[in-house]
Enzyme design. Structure first.
Site, short mmCIF file in Angstrom:
data_model
loop_
_atom_site.label_atom_id
_atom_site.label_comp_id
_atom_site.label_asym_id
_atom_site.label_seq_id
_atom_site.Cartn_x
_atom_site.Cartn_y
_atom_site.Cartn_z
N GLU A 166 0.79 -1.24 0.00
CA GLU A 166 0.00 0.00 0.00
C GLU A 166 0.82 1.28 0.00
O GLU A 166 0.90 1.99 1.02
CB GLU A 166 -0.92 0.02 1.23
CG GLU A 166 -1.95 -1.07 1.24
CD GLU A 166 -3.00 -0.85 2.34
OE1 GLU A 166 -2.96 0.18 3.03
OE2 GLU A 166 -3.87 -1.72 2.48
N GLU A 355 -5.17 -8.47 1.42
CA GLU A 355 -5.60 -8.19 2.81
C GLU A 355 -7.08 -7.85 2.79
O GLU A 355 -7.55 -7.14 1.90
CB GLU A 355 -4.90 -6.96 3.41
CG GLU A 355 -3.50 -7.17 3.88
CD GLU A 355 -2.89 -5.90 4.48
OE1 GLU A 355 -3.64 -5.05 5.02
OE2 GLU A 355 -1.66 -5.76 4.40
C1 GAL Z 1 -3.47 -2.10 6.01
C2 GAL Z 1 -2.04 -2.44 6.35
C3 GAL Z 1 -1.92 -3.50 7.39
C4 GAL Z 1 -2.97 -3.43 8.49
C5 GAL Z 1 -4.35 -3.11 7.96
C6 GAL Z 1 -5.40 -2.85 9.01
O1 GAL Z 1 -3.54 -0.85 5.42
O2 GAL Z 1 -1.38 -2.90 5.20
O3 GAL Z 1 -0.62 -3.48 7.87
O4 GAL Z 1 -2.57 -2.69 9.54
O5 GAL Z 1 -4.30 -2.01 7.11
O6 GAL Z 1 -5.38 -1.53 9.43
#
Ligand code: GAL
Length: 444
Positions: A166, A355
């Site tokens: 990201e 994710e």
């Molecule tokens: C994403 C990030 C993760 C995690 C997730 C939840 O943006 O890549 O490391 O923290 O958010 O907030």
């Protein structure tokens, strides 16, 4: 829902990151990262959470991998701590760092779990930050070197690579809004970081291609559907500006479209400060997959008080829609639409959801966490993945965020996203009901 519906080559994974899980920040020659330093400033992390011990993954990775295996995941995404591998940021690797990641990779393979390695998940070595970090053009040389070291050391066994996690997140939160490490607030610094991160995406891809035989190379983007609060022209324009920063800024140069310049108002404002986008062909790379990460959609309205962007969010609470404990709107069909929209760019070979997950106020009661809201979240989003697949979107994987509750950046240890609960005093792990739900799903 049936596992078989996803196809038998589907990557069902769970993701973590070095800064959020490893802890052990002083062990075996590791140097400080920007996050280790940032958390020491007062008032930036909820309840003063620090980067260590986190989940002590550095010492407990074998047990945590057994959990990944027991819950039935076939893939595991983790990142490499740059300061553990290259304590000087550049130069020679630290033998203990090499050993740790070699052991971790070997352990995955022994358990029949496919490792997905993220090169950069937000934890720059502090000594590189002192020389300008992502604002310095030198970052591109440093990053190529780091990538080459990783590719050569691990590429015989690791085939699945993710270049950046990201970039929109670490450039905006770290260099413009000051909420994440390194805690800077400067438009100029942000734009430089944007420029260099976009180059790093392409450079990372090319370096991996050159050094890893049969590599499957991707990089990740956050994505969020941005909706105008009303159909007033000024709200629609506000939504387009936020969309540019949150969704378009990094993927478009990677796909060879250059930086988005069609929002003339915004670009003119940047040009006034002599900060026009600088596009180069080096930003383009033909990735084998694009990792998309989605947590929420946003509703925004025009707001003249917010500099440059002139827009602000209308929070879920004000709109009375479902939200997580972090105030993020829960909306699986918005997830569907934004993934579809990225797919429609064209030129994307495959998408992986690298994710997706949610944080809730978990209650540990008599050794059990009945996190039904999280189960529902996963179930609803996986249903959308299935629908997207049926509509012809090539999605080859889904990674739950995250395995264990961990260090959630500015939220410290107060926001729990894990499917496994962690007692941070004792490091005791307790599988949540959502973990058992995954186990049952993946057992078929
Ligand atoms: C994403 C990030 C993760 C995690 C997730 C939840 O943006 O890549 O490391 O923290 O958010 O907030």
């Amino acid at each position: 829902m049936m596992k078989a519906a996803f196809g038998n080559r589907f990557h069902f994974g769970v993701a973590i990151s070095a800064a959020q899980n490893e802890g052990a920040i002083l062990d075996d020659g590791r140097s400080a990262s920007i996050w280790d330093n940032f958390v020491r400033r007062g008032g930036v992390i909820r309840k003063g959470g620090k980067t260590s011990p986190a989940c002590d993954f550095y010492h407990r990775y074998k047990d945590d991998l057994l959990l990944v295996k027991a819950l039935g995941f076939n893939s595991f995404r983790f990142s490499i701590s740059w300061s553990r591998l290259l304590p000087d940021g550049t130069g020679k690797p630290n033998p203990a760092g090499l050993q740790f990641y070699n052991d971790l990779i070997d352990e995955c393979l022994q358990l029949g779990i496919t490792p997905f390695v993220t090169l950069y998940h937000w934890d720059l070595p502090a000594n590189l930050q002192r020389e300008g970090g992502w604002e310095s053009p030198l970052i591109n040389r440093w990053f190529r070197h780091f990538t080459k070291i990783c590719a050569r050391a691990f590429g015989d066994r690791v085939k699945h690579w993710i270049v950046l996690n990201e970039p929109a997140g670490f450039t905006s939160l770290g260099y413009m809004l000051g909420k994440h490490a390194p805690g800077k607030r400067s438009l100029e610094g942000f734009l430089k970081a944007v420029h260099h991160a976009a180059i790093a995406q392409g450079d990372g891809g090319r370096t991996l291609r050159q050094h890893v035989d049969k590599a499957v190379i991707g990089t990740t983007f956050s994505c969020s559907e941005i909706r105008p609060h009303t159909d007033k022209t000024e709200d629609i324009a506000a939504a387009a500006r936020i969309d540019l920063f949150m969704n378009r800024l990094f993927i478009e140069p990677l796909l060879g479209k250059g930086f988005p310049e069609d929002d003339r108002g915004l670009v003119q404002k940047l040009n006034k400060q002599n900060l026009s986008w600088k596009y180069t062909d080096r930003m383009q790379f033909d990735m084998d997959f694009i990792g998309l990460q989605n947590y929420f959609p946003l509703t925004v309205k025009h707001n003249a008080f917010i500099p440059l962007i002139n827009a602000s969010e209308v929070k879920p609470a004000a709109r009375k829609v479902p939200q997580t404990a972090m105030g993020w709107e829960i909306n699986p069909s918005a997830f569907h639409r934004i993934i579809k929209r990225f797919w429609k760019y064209g030129g994307i070979k495959e998408i992986m959801i690298t994710e997706n997950g949610a944080c809730f106020k978990d209650q540990l009661s008599q050794g059990r966490i009945a996190d039904n809201e999280r189960i529902r979240y996963f179930e609803d989003h996986l249903q959308e993945v299935l629908k997207l697949k049926k509509e012809g979107v090539r999605i080859s994987g889904y990674f739950a965020w995250t395995l264990t509750d961990n260090f959630e950046w500015a939220e410290g240890y107060e926001a729990r996203f894990g499917i496994v609960h962690v007692d941070f005093k004792t490091q005791l792990r307790t599988v949540k009901d959502s973990g058992y739900w995954w186990r049952d799903l993946l057992a078929g």
